[in-house]
Design an enzyme around this catalytic site. Structure first.
Site, PDB file in Angstrom:
ATOM      1  N   HIS A  19       0.872  -1.180   0.000  1.00 45.33           N
ATOM      2  CA  HIS A  19       0.000   0.000   0.000  1.00 45.33           C
ATOM      3  C   HIS A  19       0.910   1.231   0.000  1.00 45.33           C
ATOM      4  CE1 HIS A  19      -3.081  -2.885   1.853  1.00 45.33           C
ATOM      5  NE2 HIS A  19      -3.398  -2.676   0.585  1.00 45.33           N
ATOM      6  N   GLU A 177       1.920  -5.491  10.565  1.00 48.31           N
ATOM      7  CA  GLU A 177       0.941  -4.382  10.490  1.00 48.31           C
ATOM      8  C   GLU A 177       1.076  -3.569  11.761  1.00 48.31           C
ATOM      9  OE1 GLU A 177      -1.748  -2.352   8.636  1.00 48.31           O
ATOM     10  OE2 GLU A 177      -2.304  -4.391   8.049  1.00 48.31           O
TER      11      GLU A 177
HETATM   12 ZN   LIG Z   1      -1.571  -2.050   4.156  1.00 47.03          ZN
END
Ligand SMILES: [Zn+2]
Length: 312
Positions: A19, A177
């Site tokens: 991302h 994350e």
């Molecule tokens: Zn991500």
């Protein structure tokens, strides 16, 4: 020596910028590309990849579609042309070059580390596939123990969540994350924690390669249970937000009757229909507004972790 060979990890891939606006992984990979000493180990090769370079260049999550939903067999097998979504083509390229390739132009990663940030208060979270391998599970146990002050939690994806994302694209995958960090920004503590989680993971893999014994044991995990959306009107526009009592309450026990949402005209919405205590995560994650997702609930469970090396 056969057992040693069976567990041998030869190629480790580190993806930053799956991302494009999740900057910890982008900057870690950029910096390790300049000087990779911290991520090189004697027993395997480390490959550093900016996964979605066009999205990174424009500091957006993605250009045409979410790259982390492009690893399903259907998408990887699609025939593409100039009009095809950029991320469909990029997932195919990444898959064939790093995840299922062969020399001289490609490699097949034995272990993939995919770096992400969340705007939610999820802390340090390791995301693993629903069918995680003994190697992945042992890495999780070791990360929790060795990095006690980082309060690492392990989240297990559903089968669907696994097969469409990087989690299902390699035989051993962890997603790292970490939050809270606003997308498009960089925080020192988050950057440092992510760096430490990656380098510690590489240390553990190096020890596994050397045939060190990791005993059978248990791992506490949070398994994805249900998704909850915001209140919306008939046009799909937001008609409510998180309840003030619930903001930043990632991983805190939640039971029926607890406030979770509030409509814009002030009506409280409480949790109902859960049959046991649940543990919410990614509460209010910015990137999930477009996905019709306010937060996940998870169930706390215990997994058995097989010893390494595995028996023949
Ligand atoms: Zn991500």
């Amino acid at each position: 020596m056969e057992v040693y060979k069976k567990e041998k990890i030869e190629n480790v891939c580190i993806f930053g910028g799956t991302h494009g606006n999740e900057l910890s992984g982008v900057y870690l990979v950029r910096n390790w590309l300049k000087d990779g000493a911290l991520v090189q180990r004697g027993s395997f090769s480390t490959h550093l990849v900016i996964a979605n370079p066009r999205a990174v260049d424009t500091c957006r999550r993605y250009i045409d579609r979410d790259l982390n939903r492009c690893y399903g067999k259907g998408t990887l097998g699609e025939s593409t042309n100039a009009e095809s979504p950029y991320e469909t083509k990029r997932a195919q390229e990444l898959y064939h070059r790093y995840l299922s390739g062969a020399p001289p132009d490609g490699t097949t990663a034995d272990f993939l580390i995919d770096l992400h940030n969340t705007s939610s208060a999820a802390g340090n979270c390791i995301i693993i596939p629903y069918n995680a391998s003994p190697v992945v599970l042992q890495v999780c146990v070791e990360l929790i123990q060795r990095l006690e002050s980082l309060f690492v939690r392990v989240l297990v994806l559903t089968e669907q969540g696994t097969v469409e994302s990087t989690a299902g694209s390699c035989k051993n995958t962890i997603g790292v994350e970490i939050g809270p960090q606003h997308h498009g920004t960089l925080k020192t503590k988050v950057y440092d924690d992510m760096s430490l989680i990656v380098t510690t993971t590489l240390d553990i893999l190096d020890q596994i390669n050397k045939g060190e014994l990791f005993p059978e044991r248990q791992l506490e995990v949070y398994s994805i249970h249900r998704r909850y959306d915001y209140p919306r009107d008939e046009d799909g526009q937001l008609n409510g937000t998180l309840h003030p009592d619930f903001e930043e309450k990632d991983w805190q026990p939640l039971k029926n009757g607890d406030n979770i949402l509030r409509t814009l005209d002030g009506a409280d919405i409480r949790l109902e229909n859960e049959t046991e205590t649940v543990y919410p995560c990614f509460v209010g994650e910015a990137a999930y507004y477009e996905k019709g997702l306010a937060f996940w609930t998870t169930l706390k469970t215990i997994l058995k972790v097989e010893k390494l090396p595995l028996d023949d």
